[in-house]
Motif scaffolding. Structure first.
Motif, PDB file in Angstrom:
ATOM      1  N   GLN A 104       0.963   4.309  -2.812  1.00  0.00           N
ATOM      2  CA  GLN A 104       0.893   5.703  -2.504  1.00  0.00           C
ATOM      3  C   GLN A 104       1.899   6.643  -3.081  1.00  0.00           C
ATOM      4  O   GLN A 104       1.727   7.655  -3.646  1.00  0.00           O
ATOM      5  CB  GLN A 104       0.814   5.710  -0.904  1.00  0.00           C
ATOM      6  CG  GLN A 104      -0.602   5.298  -0.499  1.00  0.00           C
ATOM      7  CD  GLN A 104      -0.732   5.495   1.094  1.00  0.00           C
ATOM      8  OE1 GLN A 104       0.236   5.153   1.583  1.00  0.00           O
ATOM      9  NE2 GLN A 104      -1.842   5.453   1.415  1.00  0.00           N
ATOM     10  N   ASP A 151       2.032   6.838  -6.744  1.00  0.00           N
ATOM     11  CA  ASP A 151       0.574   7.705  -7.080  1.00  0.00           C
ATOM     12  C   ASP A 151       1.235   9.331  -6.831  1.00  0.00           C
ATOM     13  O   ASP A 151       1.045  10.061  -7.845  1.00  0.00           O
ATOM     14  CB  ASP A 151      -0.618   7.468  -6.439  1.00  0.00           C
ATOM     15  CG  ASP A 151      -1.040   6.147  -6.712  1.00  0.00           C
ATOM     16  OD1 ASP A 151      -1.019   5.719  -8.088  1.00  0.00           O
ATOM     17  OD2 ASP A 151      -2.364   5.780  -6.175  1.00  0.00           O
ATOM     18  N   LYS A 152       1.676   9.550  -5.738  1.00  0.00           N
ATOM     19  CA  LYS A 152       2.436  10.779  -5.615  1.00  0.00           C
ATOM     20  C   LYS A 152       3.239  11.209  -6.451  1.00  0.00           C
ATOM     21  O   LYS A 152       3.242  12.507  -6.797  1.00  0.00           O
ATOM     22  CB  LYS A 152       2.816  10.849  -4.040  1.00  0.00           C
ATOM     23  CG  LYS A 152       3.459  12.096  -3.497  1.00  0.00           C
ATOM     24  CD  LYS A 152       3.956  11.833  -2.052  1.00  0.00           C
ATOM     25  CE  LYS A 152       4.561  13.203  -1.714  1.00  0.00           C
ATOM     26  NZ  LYS A 152       5.443  13.049  -0.435  1.00  0.00           N
ATOM     27  N   ALA A 201       0.965  -1.282   0.119  1.00  0.00           N
ATOM     28  CA  ALA A 201      -0.033   0.134  -0.002  1.00  0.00           C
ATOM     29  C   ALA A 201       0.760   1.269   0.033  1.00  0.00           C
ATOM     30  O   ALA A 201       0.706   2.134  -0.777  1.00  0.00           O
ATOM     31  CB  ALA A 201      -0.808  -0.042   1.188  1.00  0.00           C
ATOM     32  N   GLN A 202       1.785   1.108   0.651  1.00  0.00           N
ATOM     33  CA  GLN A 202       2.915   2.364   0.760  1.00  0.00           C
ATOM     34  C   GLN A 202       3.358   2.519  -0.592  1.00  0.00           C
ATOM     35  O   GLN A 202       3.713   3.636  -1.062  1.00  0.00           O
ATOM     36  CB  GLN A 202       3.997   2.236   1.805  1.00  0.00           C
ATOM     37  CG  GLN A 202       4.925   3.020   2.110  1.00  0.00           C
ATOM     38  CD  GLN A 202       5.862   2.915   3.232  1.00  0.00           C
ATOM     39  OE1 GLN A 202       5.586   1.898   4.103  1.00  0.00           O
ATOM     40  NE2 GLN A 202       7.036   3.392   3.085  1.00  0.00           N
TER      41      GLN A 202
END
Length: 125
Positions: free
Chosen positions: A20, A23-24, A16-17
Motif C-alpha cells: 500500500q 502504491d501510494k 500488505a502495508q
C-alpha cells in the motif's frame, strides 16, 4: 514468543502495508510533474497556495518513507527471529500493540520514554 500463526499473520499485515505504501508513493510521484506544470500556469497568489500544498505533500511523503523503512525493518526482524521483542527492554511486545502498530520496535513503556525525550517523531526511530 508469538505463535507461528500470529507471526505469519503479522508478516502478511506488514507485507500488505508495504504494498500500500509503495502504491501510494508511486501515485504521488506520478502527480509531481503535472503539479509543477500546472503551477507554472497559475497567478502569483495561486502559486503561493500551490507552494503550500507542495510543502505539505513533501512532509507527507517523508512520513511515508519513514513508515516504509519501519515496515521493512519489521520484516527483517521477522526473518532474524527478533520481531516482537522490544529494542529498549528486550521484553515481548504485546500482540495487541503489534496488531495496532505492526512495525512497533518497542513496548509502550519504552516508546513513551523515548517520545518524552525525543518528541513524537520518535515512533519511527
Amino acid at each position: 514468543m508469538k505463535n507461528e500463526l500470529q507471526k505469519e499473520s503479522l508478516k502478511q499485515l506488514l507485507l500488505a502495508q508495504k504494498v500500500q505504501l509503495l502504491d501510494k508513493m508511486a501515485q504521488e510521484r506520478g502527480g509531481k510533474n503535472s503539479r509543477a506544470e500546472a503551477a507554472a500556469e497559475l497567478a502569483p497568489a495561486e502559486q503561493s497556495h500551490a507552494q503550500n500544498i507542495t510543502e505539505r505533500d513533501t512532509a507527507l511523503q517523508e512520513h511515508d518513507i519513514e513508515e516504509l523503512e519501519a515496515t521493512e525493518l519489521a520484516l527483517m526482524r521477522i526473518t532474524q527471529g527478533t520481531y516482537g521483542q522490544c529494542l529498549g527492554c528486550e521484553t515481548e511486545i504485546p500482540i495487541t500493540r503489534l496488531l495496532a502498530f505492526p512495525s512497533a520496535m518497542r513496548c509502550i513503556e519504552c516508546q513513551t520514554v523515548l517520545e518524552k525525550a525525543a518528541g513524537p517523531n520518535a515512533a519511527w526511530h
